[in-house]
Every structure is written in structure tokens, then in C-alpha cells.
Write a protein that holds these residues in place. Structure first.
Motif, PDB file in Angstrom:
ATOM      1  N   HIS A   3       0.136   4.897 -10.375  1.00 22.17           N
ATOM      2  CA  HIS A   3       1.508   4.674 -10.081  1.00 22.17           C
ATOM      3  C   HIS A   3       2.125   4.032  -8.869  1.00 22.17           C
ATOM      4  CE1 HIS A   3       1.588   7.299 -13.492  1.00 22.17           C
ATOM      5  NE2 HIS A   3       1.133   8.171 -12.823  1.00 22.17           N
ATOM      6  N   CYS A   4       1.863   2.636  -9.021  1.00 29.99           N
ATOM      7  CA  CYS A   4       2.003   1.915  -7.676  1.00 29.99           C
ATOM      8  C   CYS A   4       3.569   1.965  -7.298  1.00 29.99           C
ATOM      9  CB  CYS A   4       1.681   0.344  -7.934  1.00 29.99           C
ATOM     10  SG  CYS A   4       0.078   0.063  -8.164  1.00 29.99           S
ATOM     11  N   GLY A   5       4.448   2.208  -8.213  1.00 28.97           N
ATOM     12  CA  GLY A   5       5.792   2.196  -7.883  1.00 28.97           C
ATOM     13  C   GLY A   5       6.305   3.506  -7.160  1.00 28.97           C
ATOM     14  N   GLU A   6       5.225   4.493  -7.120  1.00 29.51           N
ATOM     15  CA  GLU A   6       5.432   5.839  -6.458  1.00 29.51           C
ATOM     16  C   GLU A   6       4.926   5.537  -4.878  1.00 29.51           C
ATOM     17  OE1 GLU A   6       4.451   9.315  -8.358  1.00 29.51           O
ATOM     18  OE2 GLU A   6       4.942   8.345 -10.446  1.00 29.51           O
ATOM     19  N   CYS A   7       3.980   4.491  -4.632  1.00 28.82           N
ATOM     20  CA  CYS A   7       3.190   4.502  -3.423  1.00 28.82           C
ATOM     21  C   CYS A   7       4.049   4.053  -2.308  1.00 28.82           C
ATOM     22  CB  CYS A   7       2.085   3.873  -3.753  1.00 28.82           C
ATOM     23  SG  CYS A   7       0.943   3.595  -2.171  1.00 28.82           S
ATOM     24  N   PRO A   8       4.169   4.765  -1.376  1.00 27.80           N
ATOM     25  CA  PRO A   8       5.052   4.225  -0.211  1.00 27.80           C
ATOM     26  C   PRO A   8       4.349   3.144   0.728  1.00 27.80           C
ATOM     27  CG  PRO A   8       4.079   6.367   0.442  1.00 27.80           C
ATOM     28  CD  PRO A   8       3.600   5.939  -0.906  1.00 27.80           C
ATOM     29  N   ILE A   9       3.162   2.934   0.388  1.00 28.23           N
ATOM     30  CA  ILE A   9       2.372   1.849   1.185  1.00 28.23           C
ATOM     31  C   ILE A   9       1.829   0.697   0.234  1.00 28.23           C
ATOM     32  CG2 ILE A   9       1.417   3.387   3.103  1.00 28.23           C
ATOM     33  CD1 ILE A   9      -1.237   3.479   1.558  1.00 28.23           C
ATOM     34  N   ARG A  10       2.530   0.378  -0.717  1.00 29.29           N
ATOM     35  CA  ARG A  10       2.245  -0.523  -1.761  1.00 29.29           C
ATOM     36  C   ARG A  10       2.343  -1.975  -1.147  1.00 29.29           C
ATOM     37  NH1 ARG A  10       6.850   1.780  -3.519  1.00 29.29           N
ATOM     38  NH2 ARG A  10       8.496   0.401  -3.582  1.00 29.29           N
ATOM     39  N   ASP A  11       3.075  -2.022  -0.254  1.00 29.34           N
ATOM     40  CA  ASP A  11       3.360  -3.607   0.303  1.00 29.34           C
ATOM     41  C   ASP A  11       2.228  -4.013   1.179  1.00 29.34           C
ATOM     42  OD1 ASP A  11       5.813  -3.801  -0.782  1.00 29.34           O
ATOM     43  OD2 ASP A  11       6.977  -3.207   0.851  1.00 29.34           O
ATOM     44  N   LYS A  12       1.391  -2.822   1.755  1.00 31.40           N
ATOM     45  CA  LYS A  12       0.342  -2.925   2.490  1.00 31.40           C
ATOM     46  C   LYS A  12      -1.137  -2.986   1.731  1.00 31.40           C
ATOM     47  CE  LYS A  12       2.279  -1.527   6.643  1.00 31.40           C
ATOM     48  NZ  LYS A  12       1.919  -0.548   7.891  1.00 31.40           N
ATOM     49  N   CYS A  13      -0.904  -3.165   0.367  1.00 30.29           N
ATOM     50  CA  CYS A  13      -2.145  -3.002  -0.630  1.00 30.29           C
ATOM     51  C   CYS A  13      -2.147  -4.323  -1.364  1.00 30.29           C
ATOM     52  CB  CYS A  13      -1.620  -1.913  -1.771  1.00 30.29           C
ATOM     53  SG  CYS A  13      -3.028  -1.609  -3.037  1.00 30.29           S
ATOM     54  N   MET A  14      -3.501  -4.652  -1.249  1.00 30.31           N
ATOM     55  CA  MET A  14      -4.071  -5.935  -1.915  1.00 30.31           C
ATOM     56  C   MET A  14      -4.074  -5.917  -3.305  1.00 30.31           C
ATOM     57  SD  MET A  14      -7.234  -7.288   0.376  1.00 30.31           S
ATOM     58  CE  MET A  14      -7.761  -8.552  -0.654  1.00 30.31           C
ATOM     59  N   TYR A  15      -4.323  -4.591  -3.881  1.00 34.16           N
ATOM     60  CA  TYR A  15      -4.034  -4.262  -5.415  1.00 34.16           C
ATOM     61  C   TYR A  15      -2.907  -4.914  -5.919  1.00 34.16           C
ATOM     62  CZ  TYR A  15      -4.899  -2.205  -9.744  1.00 34.16           C
ATOM     63  OH  TYR A  15      -5.013  -1.764 -10.953  1.00 34.16           O
ATOM     64  N   TYR A  16      -2.003  -4.119  -5.069  1.00 37.59           N
ATOM     65  CA  TYR A  16      -0.426  -4.161  -5.656  1.00 37.59           C
ATOM     66  C   TYR A  16      -0.003  -5.834  -5.451  1.00 37.59           C
ATOM     67  CZ  TYR A  16       4.540  -3.374  -5.700  1.00 37.59           C
ATOM     68  OH  TYR A  16       5.864  -3.572  -6.185  1.00 37.59           O
ATOM     69  N   ARG A  17      -0.168  -6.212  -4.444  1.00 34.39           N
ATOM     70  CA  ARG A  17       0.302  -7.749  -4.060  1.00 34.39           C
ATOM     71  C   ARG A  17      -0.421  -8.522  -4.860  1.00 34.39           C
ATOM     72  NH1 ARG A  17      -1.003  -6.415   1.717  1.00 34.39           N
ATOM     73  NH2 ARG A  17      -2.324  -8.109   1.698  1.00 34.39           N
ATOM     74  N   SER A  18      -1.535  -8.370  -5.373  1.00 29.74           N
ATOM     75  CA  SER A  18      -2.246  -9.291  -6.177  1.00 29.74           C
ATOM     76  C   SER A  18      -1.876  -9.084  -7.797  1.00 29.74           C
ATOM     77  CB  SER A  18      -3.774  -9.347  -6.135  1.00 29.74           C
ATOM     78  OG  SER A  18      -4.268  -8.108  -6.236  1.00 29.74           O
ATOM     79  N   GLY A  19      -1.205  -8.188  -8.049  1.00 27.36           N
ATOM     80  CA  GLY A  19      -0.958  -7.952  -9.469  1.00 27.36           C
ATOM     81  C   GLY A  19      -1.866  -7.090 -10.112  1.00 27.36           C
ATOM     82  N   GLY A  20      -2.746  -6.374  -9.294  1.00 27.26           N
ATOM     83  CA  GLY A  20      -3.707  -5.426  -9.841  1.00 27.26           C
ATOM     84  C   GLY A  20      -5.085  -5.982 -10.387  1.00 27.26           C
ATOM     85  N   THR A  21      -5.363  -7.337  -9.511  1.00 25.52           N
ATOM     86  CA  THR A  21      -6.387  -8.064 -10.114  1.00 25.52           C
ATOM     87  C   THR A  21      -7.887  -7.865  -9.453  1.00 25.52           C
ATOM     88  OG1 THR A  21      -5.882  -9.929  -8.469  1.00 25.52           O
ATOM     89  CG2 THR A  21      -4.931  -9.768 -10.930  1.00 25.52           C
ATOM     90  N   ILE A  22      -7.693  -7.139  -8.205  1.00 29.14           N
ATOM     91  CA  ILE A  22      -8.944  -6.764  -7.582  1.00 29.14           C
ATOM     92  C   ILE A  22      -9.535  -5.608  -8.193  1.00 29.14           C
ATOM     93  CG2 ILE A  22      -8.062  -7.947  -5.345  1.00 29.14           C
ATOM     94  CD1 ILE A  22      -7.646  -4.956  -4.338  1.00 29.14           C
TER      95      ILE A  22
END
Length: 227
Positions: free
Chosen positions: A206-225
Motif C-alpha cells: 500500500h505505497c499510497g499510505e506510506c509517509p516515506i514513499r518519496d524516499k523509497c527506491m521501490y516506489y520511485r522506480s515503479g516497483g521494479t526492485i
């Protein structure tokens, strides 16, 4: 480089409810058990949910009264395997517990309480020298007796790798210790496990609920790691 701060971490885990009673390792140590009994409880959680491990622990406790090396060795192998059957790999687990109980009885006189008087590094080495005890199990035991360790389970490992932390168990543990203070370790350890169960899940996080998603490589890469 992972640009995560202590405040970021505390903000993230504030989204989940931490119930210490749902973590078998934590729950048993709050009840004042011996280090040996606590170690057995933590070993039951290896590759098993806390819910199932707790049921098996209660069955062992009901059968033995006090979980000691001698009480475990008093059981027939068949009975011990039967008690462990719900958590899977019960034959291997029975073998580990029998070996553990035998070593603690023969080498340490049936008790591990002397570990409380050791410094953390020595205590960790001693625990990890025992059959069936790896770094995570040792760290859980030590954290629950007030030592500054940071155990890394599968949820914390997944969260860490998604954030961009590189390396294996020791590297990931060191990362969390480097951005937290020792007084945070227990709360954050439990909080990250819950965060991994509820929000940063293995499948469909649930990346949309995560308050630190902007610091997350997984989120920034579109879930490709890696998951």
C-alpha cells in the motif's frame, strides 16, 4: 545512499498498532521467563507465524510446566515431534531442541542465565554458538533482555531493500542502528514488522499510505526492485 531519518521512521510506524502480546518473543520475556525458555520460544517463531508458534509454546508449557533443558530431554522424541507438528519441519525442529537442551545441560549446567552478565558482543557470540541459533534469534533474545541489538526479520529485510539499503543481515541491522537511538530499537523493530505486514507488504504494498514513499527506491522506480 538512503536519506532516511529517525523522524521518518517514527512517522511510518505511527500508522500501525503495536501489540507486544502478538509477538511471542516479546510476550514471553515480559513474563520473566529464563533465557533458555525465552530462547526456545524465539526458536519456535523461526519461519513460522507468531500465532502458530504461540500455540505450540503454550502446548509445550502446559505439558512441561517449566521449559528447561532437562524437561525437554524428559520427553520422548515422538512426543516432542507431536507437540511441534503444527509449526512444520517438526522433525528438524525437535532435533534442534534436543541438541540445544543437551549442550546447555552438559556445557552450561542447564542454565543460560550467565549471559545476562556478559557484554553484548560476547553474549551474542555465545548464543550463536548454540544449535539452531543464528543472528536474528540471538538478537531477539538480547533485545528482549535490554541489549542494544536490532533484529532483522523478513519484513524488515524487505522494507530495507525497498528503501535502498544494500547488503545482508548485518548490514541491514547496522543501518537501522545508525539512524536510531538504542531506546528506539524495540519499538521500531516491532513497528517495522507490523508495517511490513500491513502496509509494505510483499505483494501489492500500500505505497499510497506510506509517509516515506518519496524516499523509497521501490516506489520511485515503479516497483521494479526486488520484493
Amino acid at each position: 545512499m538512503v536519506s532516511l531519518t529517525r523522524d521518518d521512521v517514527l512517522k511510518a510506524i505511527s500508522l500501525v498498532k503495536i501489540d507486544e502480546g502478538e509477538f511471542l518473543g516479546r510476550w514471553v520475556f515480559t513474563r520473566g521467563v529464563s533465557i533458555f525458555e525465552g530462547l526456545v520460544a524465539v526458536m519456535l517463531t523461526q519461519n513460522t507465524s507468531d500465532k502458530v508458534a504461540t500455540r505450540v509454546y503454550r502446548d509445550l508449557k502446559a505439558r512441561l510446566g517449566s521449559i528447561t533443558p532437562s524437561s525437554i530431554l524428559s520427553l520422548s522424541r515422538l512426543e516432542l515431534e507431536g507437540l511441534l507438528r503444527p509449526i512444520g519441519s517438526f522433525r528438524q525442529r525437535a532435533d534442534r531442541l534436543i541438541k540445544l537442551a543437551t549442550v546447555v545441560n552438559t556445557k552450561y549446567g542447564g542454565s543460560l542465565e550467565f549471559i545476562r552478565n556478559m557484554d553484548t558482543d560476547e553474549a551474542r557470540r555465545t548464543l550463536m554458538s548454540l544449535p539452531g541459533v543464528g543472528p536474528k534469534t540471538a538478537d531477539v533474545v538480547l533485545l528482549n533482555i535490554g541489549r542494544p541489538t536490532f533484529p532483522v526479520d523478513t519484513h524488515i529485510m524487505r522494507i530495507s531493500h525497498r528503501l535502498g539499503v544494500v547488503g545482508g543481515y548485518e548490514d541491514v541491522s547496522l543501518f537501522w542502528r545508525s539512524i536510531l537511538s538504542p531506546g528506539d530499537y524495540l519499538r521500531v523493530h516491532l513497528g517495522l514488522i507490523e508495517f511490513g505486514r500491513r502496509i509494505c507488504r510483499s505483494r501489492r504494498p500500500h505505497c499510497g499510505e506510506c509517509p516515506i514513499r518519496d524516499k523509497c527506491m521501490y516506489y520511485r522506480s515503479g516497483g521494479t526492485i526486488p520484493r
